[in-house]
Design a protein around this motif. Structure first.
Motif, PDB file in Angstrom:
ATOM      1  N   GLY A 156      20.789   2.578  -0.703  1.00  0.00           N
ATOM      2  CA  GLY A 156      20.883   3.910  -0.069  1.00  0.00           C
ATOM      3  C   GLY A 156      20.365   4.567  -0.897  1.00  0.00           C
ATOM      4  O   GLY A 156      20.208   5.998  -0.882  1.00  0.00           O
ATOM      5  N   TRP A 157      19.371   4.279  -1.923  1.00  0.00           N
ATOM      6  CA  TRP A 157      18.822   4.938  -3.364  1.00  0.00           C
ATOM      7  C   TRP A 157      17.715   4.874  -3.562  1.00  0.00           C
ATOM      8  O   TRP A 157      16.273   4.971  -3.740  1.00  0.00           O
ATOM      9  CB  TRP A 157      19.637   5.414  -4.026  1.00  0.00           C
ATOM     10  N   TYR A 158      17.438   2.838  -3.668  1.00  0.00           N
ATOM     11  CA  TYR A 158      15.982   2.259  -3.682  1.00  0.00           C
ATOM     12  C   TYR A 158      15.656   1.233  -2.638  1.00  0.00           C
ATOM     13  O   TYR A 158      16.415   0.972  -1.879  1.00  0.00           O
ATOM     14  CB  TYR A 158      16.009   1.151  -5.659  1.00  0.00           C
ATOM     15  N   SER A 159      14.770   1.104  -2.628  1.00  0.00           N
ATOM     16  CA  SER A 159      14.393   0.162  -1.356  1.00  0.00           C
ATOM     17  C   SER A 159      13.665  -0.823  -2.112  1.00  0.00           C
ATOM     18  O   SER A 159      13.001  -0.757  -3.157  1.00  0.00           O
ATOM     19  CB  SER A 159      13.997   0.654  -0.047  1.00  0.00           C
ATOM     20  N   PRO A 216      12.359   0.922 -11.271  1.00  0.00           N
ATOM     21  CA  PRO A 216      12.180   0.590  -9.439  1.00  0.00           C
ATOM     22  C   PRO A 216      11.636   1.243  -8.349  1.00  0.00           C
ATOM     23  O   PRO A 216      10.660   0.692  -7.039  1.00  0.00           O
ATOM     24  CB  PRO A 216      13.660   0.975  -8.765  1.00  0.00           C
ATOM     25  N   LEU A 217      11.295   2.568  -8.731  1.00  0.00           N
ATOM     26  CA  LEU A 217      10.231   3.146  -7.973  1.00  0.00           C
ATOM     27  C   LEU A 217       8.523   3.172  -8.867  1.00  0.00           C
ATOM     28  O   LEU A 217       7.957   3.043  -7.608  1.00  0.00           O
ATOM     29  CB  LEU A 217      10.265   4.644  -8.342  1.00  0.00           C
ATOM     30  N   GLU A 218       8.203   2.204  -9.514  1.00  0.00           N
ATOM     31  CA  GLU A 218       7.250   1.840 -10.209  1.00  0.00           C
ATOM     32  C   GLU A 218       6.604   0.147  -9.620  1.00  0.00           C
ATOM     33  O   GLU A 218       5.695  -0.288  -9.451  1.00  0.00           O
ATOM     34  CB  GLU A 218       6.849   2.111 -11.364  1.00  0.00           C
ATOM     35  N   LYS A 230       9.434  -8.407  -4.466  1.00  0.00           N
ATOM     36  CA  LYS A 230      10.308  -9.142  -2.746  1.00  0.00           C
ATOM     37  C   LYS A 230      11.450  -9.802  -3.058  1.00  0.00           C
ATOM     38  O   LYS A 230      11.618  -9.946  -4.595  1.00  0.00           O
ATOM     39  CB  LYS A 230       9.442  -9.797  -1.826  1.00  0.00           C
ATOM     40  N   LEU A 231      12.783  -9.370  -2.556  1.00  0.00           N
ATOM     41  CA  LEU A 231      14.496  -9.731  -2.738  1.00  0.00           C
ATOM     42  C   LEU A 231      14.440 -11.443  -1.512  1.00  0.00           C
ATOM     43  O   LEU A 231      14.404 -11.246  -0.159  1.00  0.00           O
ATOM     44  CB  LEU A 231      15.193  -8.647  -2.798  1.00  0.00           C
TER      45      LEU A 231
END
Length: 99
Positions: A6-9, A49-51, A56-57
């Protein structure tokens, strides 16, 4: 497949079982998933997270289940969730909690 809290992907790499679920339409955009034991892949250590574009997960079918539509996204107080032994697949990865 892109996952978000909901915030980071983050981009997820799915095992064969989950890839088949996507092809069959059992997993689709907007669906909420419960995931246990996900692995960080291609990670060189902590990064904002944004950088982050390379990490990958890795998730597998035995430790991924659909979540109710009204589930709250993000951190959960109980990480493990029960799964039936009959639902587990060979080469499907770890299982969170067998009941």
């Amino acid at each position: 497949v892109e996952l978000t809290d909901g915030w980071y992907s983050i981009i997820a790499l799915l095992d064969e079982g989950l890839q088949q679920c996507v092809k069959d339409g059992k997993i689709f955009a907007g669906m909420k998933l419960r995931v246990f034991g996900a692995r960080l892949l291609f990670s060189s250590g902590p990064v904002a997270p944004l950088e982050n574009k390379s990490t990958k997960l890795g998730i597998c079918i035995n430790s991924t289940r659909r979540a109710p539509w009204n589930s709250i996204l993000g951190y959960q107080s109980s990480a493990a969730f029960p799964v039936c032994l009959s639902s587990l697949r060979p080469k499907g990865g770890i299982a969170p909690l067998i009941h």
